[in-house]
Design a protein around this motif. Structure first.
Motif, short mmCIF file in Angstrom:
data_model
loop_
_atom_site.label_atom_id
_atom_site.label_comp_id
_atom_site.label_asym_id
_atom_site.label_seq_id
_atom_site.Cartn_x
_atom_site.Cartn_y
_atom_site.Cartn_z
N ARG A 46 47.64 101.57 66.11
CA ARG A 46 47.87 101.27 67.36
C ARG A 46 46.79 100.10 67.47
NH1 ARG A 46 51.37 102.36 71.11
NH2 ARG A 46 49.82 100.44 72.86
N ASP A 78 45.19 97.74 66.71
CA ASP A 78 45.56 96.16 66.87
C ASP A 78 45.95 95.71 68.52
OD1 ASP A 78 46.75 94.51 63.93
OD2 ASP A 78 44.84 95.23 64.59
N THR A 79 46.56 97.10 69.53
CA THR A 79 46.93 96.47 70.88
C THR A 79 45.49 96.84 71.55
OG1 THR A 79 48.66 97.79 70.77
CG2 THR A 79 47.91 97.94 72.69
N GLN A 80 45.50 95.87 71.90
CA GLN A 80 43.63 95.64 72.96
C GLN A 80 44.61 96.17 74.10
OE1 GLN A 80 41.95 92.07 72.60
NE2 GLN A 80 42.08 92.23 70.52
N TYR A 81 42.70 96.87 74.94
CA TYR A 81 43.70 97.44 76.43
C TYR A 81 42.37 96.55 77.33
CZ TYR A 81 45.84 101.47 74.43
OH TYR A 81 46.54 101.92 73.59
N PHE A 82 42.25 96.01 78.76
CA PHE A 82 41.40 95.30 79.14
C PHE A 82 41.24 95.74 80.34
CE2 PHE A 82 41.95 90.72 76.88
CZ PHE A 82 43.34 91.55 76.01
N ASN A 134 51.38 90.60 62.35
CA ASN A 134 51.54 91.08 64.38
C ASN A 134 51.65 90.15 65.30
OD1 ASN A 134 49.78 92.04 66.27
ND2 ASN A 134 49.42 93.21 64.01
N GLN A 152 51.73 90.28 69.87
CA GLN A 152 51.80 90.96 70.34
C GLN A 152 52.04 90.15 72.26
OE1 GLN A 152 48.43 93.59 71.05
NE2 GLN A 152 48.19 92.95 68.74
N HIS A 160 49.15 95.92 78.12
CA HIS A 160 50.15 94.94 76.51
C HIS A 160 51.71 95.88 77.06
CE1 HIS A 160 51.54 96.76 72.88
NE2 HIS A 160 51.37 95.87 72.38
N LEU A 218 54.42 95.70 70.72
CA LEU A 218 53.97 94.74 69.41
C LEU A 218 55.37 94.36 68.72
CD1 LEU A 218 50.83 95.86 68.03
CD2 LEU A 218 52.89 95.57 66.39
N ARG A 260 55.68 93.78 64.13
CA ARG A 260 55.37 93.67 63.17
C ARG A 260 55.64 92.22 62.53
NH1 ARG A 260 51.51 96.54 63.40
NH2 ARG A 260 51.69 99.02 63.97
#
Lengths: 114, 112
Positions: free
Chosen positions: A99, A101-105, B31, B33, B45, B48, B50
């Motif tokens: 994970r 690339d998942t960003q948490y803001f 990817n 998102q 989020h 996502l 790919r």
């Protein structure tokens, strides 16, 4: 709920003041980011860091500077604020693994320079 | 926009209806998102997908990706008033840095 914090949430200051926007995360993420967003508009990347002592400028030119002395902390500094710096500043982080690339803001800091 | 266009820019629907938002991008991606932003807040989020995937589901969300057209869509089924927010697509490029490049966003209003 993401464990990423920004202070202050709102800041109104006069032209020429030096300010530091704080961002910290407790997730152990190695990557951290600063975005600038005007109301109703898209986010623009202004700084990012892939680890301690690593910082890079983003897509949008910014007079601000950043530092990354500790993994959890990524402050942004404006040496001399101007009205053109009025905007919302969003901090984000992302980690390792699948994970990554998942960003948490964070909740953002809304800055107004008079 | 630095990334491309999101369409529509704004959408107003009634509770219970489906909402579809589209996103186009310019470069080859690793990817894509989707994020949601409530007014004046940070982003959350959602999902996502790919580059080797064509469709993905998460609860009431369905995302499709067409890399040949460089486009994606987000479908929210059976919308609720709490879905009112701005929705952004963001891409990670196929090479180089892993930072997100955002689209211009769609403002969704769900009327109760």
């Amino acid at each position: 709920e993401a464990d990423i914090y920004q202070t202050p949430r709102y800041l109104v200051i006069g032209t020429g003041k030096k300010i530091t926007l704080e961002c910290s995360q407790t997730m152990g993420h190695d990557k951290m980011y600063w975005y600038q967003q005007d109301p109703g508009m898209e986010l623009h990347l202004i700084h990012y860091s892939y680890g301690v002592n690593s910082t890079e400028k983003g897509d949008l030119s910014s007079e601000s500077t950043v530092s990354r002395i500790r993994t959890e902390h990524f402050p942004l500094t404006l040496e001399s604020a101007r009205p053109s710096h009025t905007s919302q500043y969003l901090c984000a982080s992302s980690g390792l693994g699948g994970r990554s690339d998942t960003q948490y803001f964070g909740p953002g800091t809304r800055l107004t320079v008079l | 926009s630095q990334q491309g266009e999101e369409d529509p820019q704004a959408l107003s629907i009634q509770e219970g209806e489906n909402a579809t938002m589209n996103c186009s991008y310019k470069t080859s991606i690793n990817n894509l998102q989707w994020y949601r932003q409530n007014s004046g807040r940070g982003l959350v989020h959602l999902i996502l997908i790919r580059s080797n995937e064509r469709e993905k589901h998460s609860g009431r969300l369905r995302v499709t990706l067409d890399t040949s057209k460089k486009s994606s869509s987000l479908l929210i089924t059976a919308s609720r008033a709490a879905d009112t927010a701005s929705y952004f697509c963001a891409t990670v490029q196929d090479t180089g840095r892993r930072a997100l490049t955002f689209g211009s966003g769609t403002r969704l209003q769900v009327q109760p």
